[in-house]
Design a protein around this motif. Sequence first.
Motif, PDB file in Angstrom:
ATOM      1  N   LYS A 233      -5.722   6.210  -0.751  1.00 29.81           N
ATOM      2  CA  LYS A 233      -5.019   5.099  -0.556  1.00 29.81           C
ATOM      3  C   LYS A 233      -4.626   4.014  -1.527  1.00 29.81           C
ATOM      4  O   LYS A 233      -5.781   3.484  -2.039  1.00 29.81           O
ATOM      5  CB  LYS A 233      -5.586   4.389   0.856  1.00 29.81           C
ATOM      6  CG  LYS A 233      -4.866   3.088   1.054  1.00 29.81           C
ATOM      7  CD  LYS A 233      -5.764   2.529   2.326  1.00 29.81           C
ATOM      8  CE  LYS A 233      -5.135   1.156   2.684  1.00 29.81           C
ATOM      9  NZ  LYS A 233      -6.161   0.552   3.800  1.00 29.81           N
TER      10      LYS A 233
ATOM     11  N   GLU B  85       0.965  -1.220  -0.043  1.00 32.15           N
ATOM     12  CA  GLU B  85      -0.009  -0.079   0.011  1.00 32.15           C
ATOM     13  C   GLU B  85       0.781   1.302   0.095  1.00 32.15           C
ATOM     14  O   GLU B  85       1.927   1.288   0.510  1.00 32.15           O
ATOM     15  CB  GLU B  85      -0.985  -0.045   1.030  1.00 32.15           C
ATOM     16  CG  GLU B  85      -1.975  -1.290   1.285  1.00 32.15           C
ATOM     17  CD  GLU B  85      -2.922  -1.065   2.592  1.00 32.15           C
ATOM     18  OE1 GLU B  85      -2.492  -0.285   3.454  1.00 32.15           O
ATOM     19  OE2 GLU B  85      -3.635  -1.997   2.762  1.00 32.15           O
TER      20      GLU B  85
ATOM     21  N   ASP C 232      -6.909   2.941  -6.438  1.00 35.00           N
ATOM     22  CA  ASP C 232      -7.383   3.559  -5.195  1.00 35.00           C
ATOM     23  C   ASP C 232      -8.818   2.946  -4.732  1.00 35.00           C
ATOM     24  O   ASP C 232      -9.232   2.236  -5.714  1.00 35.00           O
ATOM     25  CB  ASP C 232      -7.417   4.870  -5.243  1.00 35.00           C
ATOM     26  CG  ASP C 232      -8.369   5.595  -6.389  1.00 35.00           C
ATOM     27  OD1 ASP C 232      -9.290   4.802  -6.937  1.00 35.00           O
ATOM     28  OD2 ASP C 232      -8.316   6.763  -6.670  1.00 35.00           O
ATOM     29  N   GLU C 233      -9.412   3.663  -3.828  1.00 34.83           N
ATOM     30  CA  GLU C 233     -10.768   2.981  -3.293  1.00 34.83           C
ATOM     31  C   GLU C 233     -11.824   3.418  -4.274  1.00 34.83           C
ATOM     32  O   GLU C 233     -12.895   2.778  -4.227  1.00 34.83           O
ATOM     33  CB  GLU C 233     -11.047   3.774  -1.831  1.00 34.83           C
ATOM     34  CG  GLU C 233     -11.207   5.334  -2.014  1.00 34.83           C
ATOM     35  CD  GLU C 233      -9.773   5.949  -1.721  1.00 34.83           C
ATOM     36  OE1 GLU C 233      -9.750   7.251  -1.111  1.00 34.83           O
ATOM     37  OE2 GLU C 233      -8.617   5.087  -1.853  1.00 34.83           O
ATOM     38  N   ASN C 234     -11.626   4.351  -5.127  1.00 32.39           N
ATOM     39  CA  ASN C 234     -12.464   4.620  -6.327  1.00 32.39           C
ATOM     40  C   ASN C 234     -12.423   3.800  -7.760  1.00 32.39           C
ATOM     41  O   ASN C 234     -13.059   3.930  -8.624  1.00 32.39           O
ATOM     42  CB  ASN C 234     -12.592   6.187  -6.643  1.00 32.39           C
ATOM     43  CG  ASN C 234     -13.003   6.943  -5.709  1.00 32.39           C
ATOM     44  OD1 ASN C 234     -13.950   6.412  -4.869  1.00 32.39           O
ATOM     45  ND2 ASN C 234     -12.389   8.151  -5.363  1.00 32.39           N
TER      46      ASN C 234
END
Length: 202
Positions: free
Chosen positions: A125, A108, A186-188
Amino acid sequence: QKWLDCTDANPGKDAEGNEERHIGACGHLAEPLGKCLKEHEDYYDKIKLYDDDESEDGPSPEELQQAWWDVVKDIEGSHKPTPFNDTTKPTMEVRPSDGQGMAAFLYEMDGSNVVGKDEIRREAKLVLVMCYVLLLRETGRTLLAAGSRDDLWEWKDGKGILRMDVPSSDESDGPRIVIARALFQDENGTEVLLQSTPMALS
């Protein structure tokens, strides 16, 4: 080893057929065995009981190699590599004596470590999706290793190791360069392909 020897020497069930013979015969060894396994559990957790790559029903090494090549080509066809920075670049080592090598990638990182990609937010992140290592020669490219996040051997400092075998050099090869690349998301769901500084091999 004593536990294994004892169980081998006491196969089958007891005279009544109600209990495995080794349970009674080897019970005194169970506690020392449990203590040993507990003491060295980190080591034993890393041992694969079965090698899926060598299973009769699974794909051959050549088929796996081709499948990963197809994945790499798809990724490179839709992503332009961006350099890792000095903080996040993978650790790479190659042992010239036998061609064994490794590349250790972060699992990460923060989006602030990515330069030149406006679609990646600095506070995002980023999570490793997959990584691979290429050998570049005048005669073409060779995929040395590839794997998903789950394929890596957990190392230290938040990194996982991807093993690789580097073929021996040939006079016709000319210069040999090793490059590591990793796909992060990423989270999207926004993805970025990062690339290491080329490493020249002797």
